[in-house]
Structures are given as structure tokens and as C-alpha cells.
Write a protein that holds these residues in place. Sequence first.
Motif, short mmCIF file in Angstrom:
data_model
loop_
_atom_site.label_atom_id
_atom_site.label_comp_id
_atom_site.label_asym_id
_atom_site.label_seq_id
_atom_site.Cartn_x
_atom_site.Cartn_y
_atom_site.Cartn_z
N ALA A 251 0.82 -1.20 0.00
CA ALA A 251 0.00 0.00 0.00
C ALA A 251 0.86 1.26 0.00
CB ALA A 251 -0.93 0.00 1.21
N ILE A 252 1.93 1.26 0.79
CA ILE A 252 2.84 2.41 0.79
C ILE A 252 3.48 2.57 -0.58
CG2 ILE A 252 4.93 3.40 1.79
CD1 ILE A 252 4.33 1.88 4.35
N ALA A 253 3.93 1.44 -1.15
CA ALA A 253 4.61 1.49 -2.44
C ALA A 253 3.72 2.03 -3.54
CB ALA A 253 5.12 0.10 -2.80
N ALA A 254 2.43 1.76 -3.45
CA ALA A 254 1.50 2.20 -4.49
C ALA A 254 0.97 3.61 -4.24
CB ALA A 254 0.33 1.21 -4.58
N ASP A 255 1.28 4.19 -3.11
CA ASP A 255 0.76 5.50 -2.72
C ASP A 255 1.65 6.60 -3.29
OD1 ASP A 255 -0.26 7.75 -1.52
OD2 ASP A 255 0.14 7.09 0.54
N GLU A 256 1.14 7.38 -4.21
CA GLU A 256 1.91 8.48 -4.79
C GLU A 256 2.23 9.56 -3.76
OE1 GLU A 256 3.30 8.44 -7.72
OE2 GLU A 256 2.37 6.52 -8.24
N GLY A 257 1.48 9.58 -2.66
CA GLY A 257 1.73 10.55 -1.61
C GLY A 257 2.50 10.00 -0.44
N ARG A 258 3.26 8.92 -0.66
CA ARG A 258 3.95 8.25 0.44
C ARG A 258 5.03 9.10 1.11
NH1 ARG A 258 4.97 5.75 -4.22
NH2 ARG A 258 7.03 5.99 -5.18
N ALA A 259 5.45 10.18 0.47
CA ALA A 259 6.48 11.03 1.07
C ALA A 259 6.06 11.56 2.42
CB ALA A 259 6.83 12.18 0.13
N ARG A 260 4.76 11.59 2.70
CA ARG A 260 4.29 12.08 4.00
C ARG A 260 4.72 11.16 5.14
NH1 ARG A 260 -0.02 9.37 1.75
NH2 ARG A 260 -1.44 8.17 3.10
N TRP A 261 5.09 9.91 4.81
CA TRP A 261 5.55 8.96 5.82
C TRP A 261 7.07 9.01 6.01
CZ3 TRP A 261 1.41 7.66 8.19
CH2 TRP A 261 0.24 7.27 7.52
N ASN A 262 7.76 9.84 5.28
CA ASN A 262 9.22 9.81 5.27
C ASN A 262 9.82 9.90 6.68
OD1 ASN A 262 11.68 9.64 3.87
ND2 ASN A 262 11.92 11.86 3.78
N GLY A 263 10.62 8.90 7.03
CA GLY A 263 11.30 8.89 8.31
C GLY A 263 10.51 8.31 9.46
N GLN A 264 9.27 7.90 9.20
CA GLN A 264 8.41 7.47 10.30
C GLN A 264 8.49 5.97 10.57
OE1 GLN A 264 4.44 9.06 10.64
NE2 GLN A 264 4.88 10.68 9.16
N SER A 265 8.08 5.60 11.79
CA SER A 265 7.93 4.21 12.22
C SER A 265 6.45 3.88 12.17
CB SER A 265 8.47 4.05 13.65
OG SER A 265 8.06 2.82 14.21
N LEU A 266 6.09 2.85 11.37
CA LEU A 266 4.69 2.55 11.09
C LEU A 266 4.40 1.09 11.38
CD1 LEU A 266 4.78 4.26 7.59
CD2 LEU A 266 3.84 5.29 9.68
N SER A 267 3.18 0.80 11.83
CA SER A 267 2.78 -0.59 12.07
C SER A 267 1.76 -1.01 11.03
CB SER A 267 2.17 -0.75 13.46
OG SER A 267 0.90 -0.14 13.54
N SER A 268 1.65 -2.32 10.83
CA SER A 268 0.68 -2.84 9.88
C SER A 268 -0.74 -2.45 10.28
CB SER A 268 0.81 -4.37 9.78
OG SER A 268 0.81 -4.96 11.07
N GLY A 269 -1.04 -2.50 11.58
CA GLY A 269 -2.37 -2.12 12.05
C GLY A 269 -2.68 -0.66 11.78
N GLN A 270 -1.71 0.19 12.00
CA GLN A 270 -1.87 1.63 11.73
C GLN A 270 -2.11 1.87 10.24
OE1 GLN A 270 1.72 3.76 12.61
NE2 GLN A 270 1.00 5.69 11.74
N LEU A 271 -1.35 1.21 9.40
CA LEU A 271 -1.46 1.41 7.96
C LEU A 271 -2.76 0.84 7.41
CD1 LEU A 271 2.26 0.70 7.09
CD2 LEU A 271 1.07 2.89 6.80
N ALA A 272 -3.28 -0.22 8.03
CA ALA A 272 -4.57 -0.79 7.60
C ALA A 272 -5.68 0.23 7.78
CB ALA A 272 -4.86 -2.06 8.37
#
Length: 307
Positions: A251-272
Motif C-alpha cells: 500500500a505504501i509502495a502504491a501510494d503516490e503521496g507516500r512522502a508524508r511517511w518519510n522517516g516514520q515508524s509505522l505498524s501494519s495495524g496503523q497502515l490498515a
Amino acid sequence: MTTTKPLTGRVALVAGATRGAGRAIAVQLGAAGATVYGTGRTTREKRSELGRAETIEETAELVTAAGGQGIAVPTDHLAQDQVKELVERIDREQGRLDILVNDIWGGDHLAEIGNSVKMWEMELAQGLRMLELGVKSHIITSSCALPLLVRRPGGLVVEVTDGTAEFNRAYRENFYFDLAKNAPIRMAFNLSHDLGALGSTAVCVTPGFLRSEAMLDHFGVTEQNWRDAIAQVPEFVIAESPVFVGRAVAAIAADEGRARWNGQSLSSGQLAKEYGFTDADGSRPDGWGYITDVVLGGKDAPADDYR
């Protein structure tokens, strides 16, 4: 018209794709249309020190069956010459690298030996091996692969670990394991500074309570009857299959706006919650939320609230 395979034409390297989260990430990137180079040390001819039967050839076949192109490349990511040859091959065959996933680990057996042991009581060689597997291998891979990835803007680097930045403020098992699981969080943060100015993104992603092949074996269950293990460990009620974190990375890879996550620590549950995907069974578990609130925080809440 929106394509059903948003990663068609993209090239990914999933380092540590033999089993568990790495395998699932590779397969889900393939399902989204990517060409995926999956690496690891266990092949049909030779097993790694873990001795498990899963192979990178199987992973490549699963990627292809999912709709992508899977390419298995036996690689020891502590051997710089092997990683360099791997990247040169990707460049020669594809001319690009869009996604790098650092999921190299294989140190759980060492962590168990040192569980709750004081730093000076653990064999130094075992501790340093954990750092080699979980830290040094990631550094070598990024150093070799990033020159190819940054040729084009929009590249993505995913560091995979165990635990969110918030949760990992607490002490994790032992001195060496703690370092090994916190380092990817910091590596993603550091790389975000180097990559952000070039139009690329670095993030750290963690699954929740992962029902990996090894974890299922540990509890003597399968993916079909995994709930039987809840009697042994009540927290297992919130466990997730590797598919969940695979879908998170895709999902992150397909997101053209993924730069908003740059440098962050993310969980699968959060991203779902952000992207709306589910686990293989249609649930949406939030393992780290459950562990933080209920197991550690004492909150009186049913596990179903975290699925």
C-alpha cells in the motif's frame, strides 16, 4: 482508468524474502504487479543456520503466481561482494530499482538464548551475530543498492523491524536484541534525510504479533487452527498473518503521496486504518495497540476491539 496492478513496471528488491514477513511482502508486491528480486540464504540445495525448509525459490514462485515476476537470488547480505553482484544484476536486467525492503534477520534463535540475560552474561559472539544479522546486513544492502534506487525520483526504502518506535522505548529482551530491533527505526529516520531531498522515501514498518511459519511451529498450530494457541498465550488472539504486513508495504509502495511517511515508524495495524486493507481473513488487527493498551497498560477492553 485505475489499474488493478499499481506497481506494474516497478522493480523491487526484498532482502530476506525466504519466509515470514519478507516472503509475504514480496508476494504482495508481486500481486500489485512488481518484478521482485527475493533474496535469502536458504535454497532447495542449501539451508541457512536456521535449518528451516522454506526457500527463496518457493517465494519467487509465489510472487509469479500472485501476478508479478519473482526472481530468486541466493544472497548472504553480510557478504558485500554478493550484494554488489546482486545489485549489478538488477541494473543489468532491469536498469532500475524502485523499492528496497530490508527484512534481513534470522536471529530469533540467538535472542531466545539471551532472553533476560545480562549483557555481560551472554556470549559475545552470539550478541555480535545478532547485530550482524539485524543491523550490519541492512547497512551493507542499502549502501550497495541505494545508488541504483536514487537514479529515479520516487524510490522507496522499507526497513522492517519488530516493534514501533513508541513501544521500543521499553527494554526489549536483552542488550543485543534491543539494539537490533531499534536500529532499523533509526536507519529509516536517518535515510529519510538523505533520500527526501532526492524525491525518495524511507520508512520503518513492523508487523504486530506475527503468525510466521516459525511462530506457528512454536505453538504447534497451523494457519488453519492458529486460534488453538490462544489457550497457551492469550495475547495470540490479536495475531496477524504475514499477509497483513505484506499488504501494508504494498500500500505504501502504491501510494503516490507516500512522502508524508518519510522517516516514520509505522505498524501494519496503523497502515490498515489508513489504507483500508485487511488481513487474509478479512480482519484488521492492531497488535501493537492491543499490547500497549491491554497487555501493558491494563486497559479493560476486549480483544475484538483490536481486530
